[in-house]
Design a protein around this motif. Structure first.
Motif, short mmCIF file in Angstrom:
data_model
loop_
_atom_site.label_atom_id
_atom_site.label_comp_id
_atom_site.label_asym_id
_atom_site.label_seq_id
_atom_site.Cartn_x
_atom_site.Cartn_y
_atom_site.Cartn_z
N ALA A 71 -2.24 0.94 -1.96
CA ALA A 71 -3.49 1.09 -2.73
C ALA A 71 -3.87 2.55 -2.87
N ALA A 72 -3.67 3.33 -1.81
CA ALA A 72 -4.00 4.76 -1.88
C ALA A 72 -3.09 5.48 -2.87
N ALA A 73 -1.82 5.12 -2.89
CA ALA A 73 -0.90 5.74 -3.83
C ALA A 73 -1.27 5.39 -5.26
N ARG A 84 0.95 -8.23 -17.19
CA ARG A 84 1.13 -6.91 -16.60
C ARG A 84 2.38 -6.87 -15.72
N ILE A 85 2.93 -8.04 -15.38
CA ILE A 85 4.00 -8.13 -14.40
C ILE A 85 5.33 -8.50 -15.05
N GLN A 86 6.37 -7.76 -14.71
CA GLN A 86 7.75 -8.15 -14.99
C GLN A 86 8.43 -8.36 -13.65
N LEU A 138 -2.84 -5.11 -10.20
CA LEU A 138 -3.59 -5.83 -11.25
C LEU A 138 -5.05 -5.40 -11.26
N ALA A 139 -5.62 -5.14 -10.07
CA ALA A 139 -7.01 -4.69 -10.01
C ALA A 139 -7.19 -3.37 -10.73
N ARG A 140 -6.14 -2.56 -10.80
CA ARG A 140 -6.19 -1.28 -11.51
C ARG A 140 -5.58 -1.38 -12.91
N GLU A 162 2.41 -9.73 -2.50
CA GLU A 162 1.14 -10.22 -3.03
C GLU A 162 0.06 -9.14 -2.99
N ALA A 163 -0.11 -8.49 -1.85
CA ALA A 163 -1.15 -7.47 -1.73
C ALA A 163 -0.92 -6.34 -2.72
N ALA A 164 0.32 -5.90 -2.86
CA ALA A 164 0.63 -4.81 -3.78
C ALA A 164 0.40 -5.23 -5.22
#
Length: 351
Positions: free
Chosen positions: A74-76, A135-137, A102-104, A95-97
């Motif tokens: 998240a920081a990166a 947004r995901i491939q 997606l949140a960004r 999942e977290a990544a």
């Protein structure tokens, strides 16, 4: 595929400047993608490398000018110059990544698996659905292999008629340390799950895993080889021989049997030599060698599409479907018998 009324957001960099990519995971696959982006493909650069092992992240990042190292994805991603994310960390961290990306509203190329199980994959699907656009491939690289592409294109012409049977062979020299019997399904046969769905244009509805006598070369009591059978909603049957301790090389082959003919890929006969009273060739020793060009083509296609503000290739739905089929396969392996695949209704976002 359904279109959102809100257009995709193009990357922040101009079409003349490289795409700034955060690579999450600095292990073998992640480091290879960093090398690929800097040395093989065009239109992108790695701006940051992330790994839970800070020294490993620093070691990979230090090879390239202007690349920073992080331990927190998240920081990166919060850096101002980030345009896209490539996830090559272990599956349980995906999942977290993915949710952070997606949140960004960042485009993502996520190595398979999307997530390790169907429930977490559904949470990712829902997060992407809320954005109203893809947004995901997902990194099912066989779809970018030259031989598999030719096979898929041939099937689409209809020249061979309706596909009836699909035979797969998937062999590795040796299983990595710590592998278990279910990992043959989750980490290896998951590729055949996606290829079957892609080549046939059909969903897998049931899985049966048969357990032949294990090879004496299989370490730690691993059930190896396995014979996996897929049933599809189009009435086709696909089978997979998965043998991860064959000892001689890395082989991936597929043959489709249709109403008016057959087609096969993966024989690996690019060059055959005749010398000293013998003939033969070489067998690739791992997936990075066999599918090097496919990985190059996959990442280049992702970068090109992202720079145009688009997302192409295997979808989060494809990742979810593979996770659901994996779960059915592991159940069949452990409990025996035929197990039906439980899929939710396909969201309109994914066609």
């Amino acid at each position: 595929m359904a279109r959102s009324s809100k257009p995709p957001t193009p990357p922040t960099s101009s079409t003349s400047s490289p795409l700034n990519v955060v690579v999450i995971g600095a292990g073998r696959m992640g480091a290879d993608h960093v090398r690929r982006i800097h040395e093989v493909i065009s239109g992108a650069r790695v701006s940051a490398v992330v790994d839970v092992d800070a020294e490993r992240a620093k070691d990979v990042a230090a090879r390239f000018e202007g690349c920073t190292a992080h331990t927190d994805p998240a920081a990166a991603m919060a850096a101002a110059d980030v345009d896209a994310v490539l996830i090559a960390s272990p599956g349980e961290a995906h999942e977290a990544a993915l949710l952070a990306a997606l949140a960004r509203d960042l485009p993502v190329l996520c190595e398979k698996p999307l997530t390790p199980d169907a429930a977490s994959a559904l949470r990712v699907l829902e997060a992407e659905r809320r954005l109203g656009r893809r947004r995901i491939q997902v990194g099912f690289m066989r779809r970018y292999d030259a031989e598999y592409l030719k096979l898929e294109q041939l099937l689409r012409t209809g020249q061979l008629g309706r596909p009836l049977l699909l035979h797969h062979r998937h062999r590795n020299v040796a299983s990595p340390p710590g592998w278990t019997s279910d990992m043959l399904i989750r980490d290896s046969v998951s590729h055949e799950m996606d290829v079957t769905r892609w080549l046939l244009g059909q969903e897998i509805t049931a899985v049966t895993v048969l357990r032949p006598t294990p090879s004496g070369n299989a370490p730690g009591g691993i059930q190896d080889p396995q014979f996996v059978i897929f049933e599809t909603d189009g009435g086709a049957i696909a089978d997979v021989e998965i043998f991860v301790n064959c000892g001689f090389g890395y082989q991936v082959q597929a043959e489709v049997v249709c109403e008016r003919g057959t087609a096969r890929v993966g024989d690996g006969h690019a060059m055959i030599t005749h010398m000293a009273g013998r003939w033969g060739g070489t067998v690739a020793q791992d997936y990075l060698e066999r599918f090097a060009a496919a990985y190059d083509r996959e990442v280049q296609a992702w970068v090109d599409a992202t720079r145009r503000g688009r997302v192409t290739g295997p979808t989060a739905w494809d990742g979810y479907a593979a996770a659901a089929v994996c779960e059915a396969g592991v159940r069949s392996l452990t409990e025996g018998g035929r197990v039906e695949v439980d899929l939710v209704e396909r969201p309109t976002l994914y066609g």
